[in-house]
Scaffold this motif. Structure first.
Motif: not given
Length: 556
Positions: A133, A89, A109-111, A145, A128-130, A107, A85
């Motif tokens: 969000s 993003k 948002q930036t993961p 997603t 994935a944990c943005p 994505l 990642s």
């Protein structure tokens, strides 16, 4: 610390910096399942795979479409795929053996973190944990997603719980951390309300909830290697260890059975009741004196130790606890901030990443035990004078018969079967990728400086500063990689592009050099083309060659 510090000799854990790795500006690290390969994400968007046995670079993965810093790296179960990642993003899935990009998804948002599904050998699903969000489940085969719920959707009265933070457009925003369980059928999510949600990610449904006593924001959540313990790091500066009561293989089925036995309605009280039968608080770790914030906590390979780094700037401190709650060791490294941490899956080795981009390898400080080579060997703390016996070297015939060995010498010895290491998982596969061919250093002198120092030994492991901190003080402030380490090759090239070092000639070499000077001087004297000069250089007018008189005499 309020917990007593026990004898450090009782535990098999790292103590000193054994070595460091250098390649660009590394930001995050991850071991494969056996600990034979180490993946490191760099600030230029590349992912470097180190052979951890030889400390050499085995492969470098670089995507032309990605030049942003890597935020996390993750291995697949058998090591054939790597998920990367980045800050642009993007999520990129790589094939390790061929070095080819499998797929890339961008994505919204930036993961900050991305984890592959742990239950599949060739996973196509990741978590994935943005940055700002809710965590999402990403399907690489379809590109879809699915956002996971970050709060309990309904408390039984039709009113949704309030969110702590909101965007201007009204969308809920909660800081979250999430991870798969060992089998990958459940997702454990920690939110900003101090809750641990257990989610069925396929049906996108919250099945249980475990409240944290302080209600602090959950910053990290991670399972142990065997899946029996869960670790959380909260903003109240406390690391909590929970014991996982659910079965490791079919946790989802057991959780559905618990919901049926309690009640079918998904009210808040019922979710708490189910959660109490899933996780039980086991231990809490904190520094009650300094109130240190923690960063990158994790378990050891066998789950017997818990480690975490201090989040203070300018500190490279690693705290080690046992599962009983005792602080057993504090490792102090160079005065550089620590940004990532990992424990070797099999051996007692810790790998840490500093803000300057260096990867430090911490190992146990072993002492030589010479008595292990022979049972009758006696170690002496100081020299003692030995007095031999009078009959010590006399020839005495054997009086006792040699005991016969119980080992059958005719049995075949198995040299093919690999013994299972004590910390490995039970589902070992023959298709697992453990090693890659290491790339040798290039012969081109202009490229050799990229390989010099990549796996250099530290001269002084107890040095308070980084091996490269003095030369790279300004570069470290700008977040740049430190490449100015002094090495034999760079010292030779200091004066230019010369690769040969000036060496002092031997006596034989000095004689040969003097003989070469005498011959042309005798020839010039016989032809009358040599002029007398005292303590000055003698120049042949025709040839322009300069000769020097070393003894100051007029006779040449």
């Amino acid at each position: 610390m309020n917990a007593p510090i026990i004898d450090p000799l009782q535990g098999d854990f790292p103590e000193v910096i054994e070595e460091y790795l250098e390649h660009g500006l590394m930001k995050c690290i991850a071991f494969n399942r056996r600990g034979t390969l180490l993946a490191a994400g760099c600030s230029d968007g590349s992912c470097v795979i180190w052979d951890f046995e030889t400390r050499g670079i085995a492969k470098e993965l670089k995507d032309r479409d990605c030049s942003a810093a890597i935020t996390s790296v993750c291995w697949s179960k058998y090591g054939h795929r790597i998920l990367v990642s980045a800050a642009d993003k993007s999520l990129t899935l790589w094939d390790v053996v061929s070095g080819q990009k499998v797929t890339r998804i961008v994505l919204q948002q930036t993961p900050l973190q991305a984890r592959l599904h742990p239950g599949s050998s060739m996973p196509s699903v990741c978590l994935a944990c943005p940055l700002s969000s809710a965590p999402v489940i990403v399907d690489f085969s379809t590109g879809d997603t699915t956002a996971l719920p970050v709060t309990v959707p309904d408390m039984g009265n039709g009113v949704a719980p309030p969110s702590r933070n909101k965007f201007p457009d009204g969308a809920p925003y909660t800081l979250t951390a999430a991870c798969f369980n060992k089998n990958g059928d459940l997702v454990y999510l920690g939110n900003s309300k101090g809750e641990i949600l257990i989610i069925d990610h396929k049906n996108v449904k919250v099945l249980a909830m475990v409240p944290i006593s302080s209600g602090a924001v959950v910053k990290n959540i991670v399972f142990s290697r065997n899946g029996q313990h869960l670790l959380t790091n909260s903003s109240d500066r406390i690391i909590r260890i929970y014991e996982n009561i659910l079965p490791l293989k079919d946790g989802l089925g057991a959780l559905h059975d618990l919901n049926k036995t309690i009640k079918e309605e998904d009210t808040l009280e019922n979710l708490k009741a189910v959660g109490s039968k899933c996780l039980v608080l086991f231990r809490e770790f904190q520094d009650s004196i300094t109130k240190t914030h923690w960063k990158a906590p994790c378990f050891s390979g066998d789950g017997e130790w818990v480690i975490s780094a201090s989040a203070s700037k300018g500190e490279h401190k690693i705290y080690i606890w046992d599962r009983a709650g005792h602080l057993v060791k504090i490792l102090e490294g160079p005065k550089e901030q620590l940004i990532d941490l990992a424990w070797h899956p099999v051996h007692p080795i810790i790998v840490s990443v500093s803000l300057t981009g260096l990867v430090y390898i911490w190992a146990k400080d072993y002492t030589e035990n010479w008595s292990a080579f022979a049972p009758d060997f006696k170690e002496l703390e100081e020299n003692e004078e030995y007095v031999e016996r009078e009959d010590e070297f006399d020839l005495v015939p054997e009086t006792e018969k040699v005991k016969e060995s119980d080992i059958n010498e005719d049995d075949e010895v198995d040299i093919v079967t690999v013994e299972k290491d004590p910390f490995s998982d039970s589902d070992m596969s023959q298709d697992e990728l453990c090693f890659l061919p290491a790339t040798p250093c290039p012969d081109d002198p202009q490229q050799q400086d990229k390989c010099v120092g990549s796996s250099s030994k530290l001269i002084d492991s107890n040095h308070s500063g980084s091996p490269l901190s003095e030369e790279n003080g300004q570069n470290g402030q700008n977040g740049q990689a430190a490449h100015n380490a002094s090495s034999p090759l760079e010292e030779d090239m200091a004066g230019g592009n010369q690769l040969k070092r000036k060496r002092k000639l031997s006596e034989k070499g000095l004689e040969l050099q003097a003989e070469k000077v005498r011959k042309p001087m005798k020839l010039l004297k016989s032809t009358g083309r040599l002029s007398k000069t005292k303590n000055k250089s003698v120049v042949d007018q025709d040839s322009g060659n300069g000769l020097y008189a070393d003894d100051g005499s007029d006779d040449y």
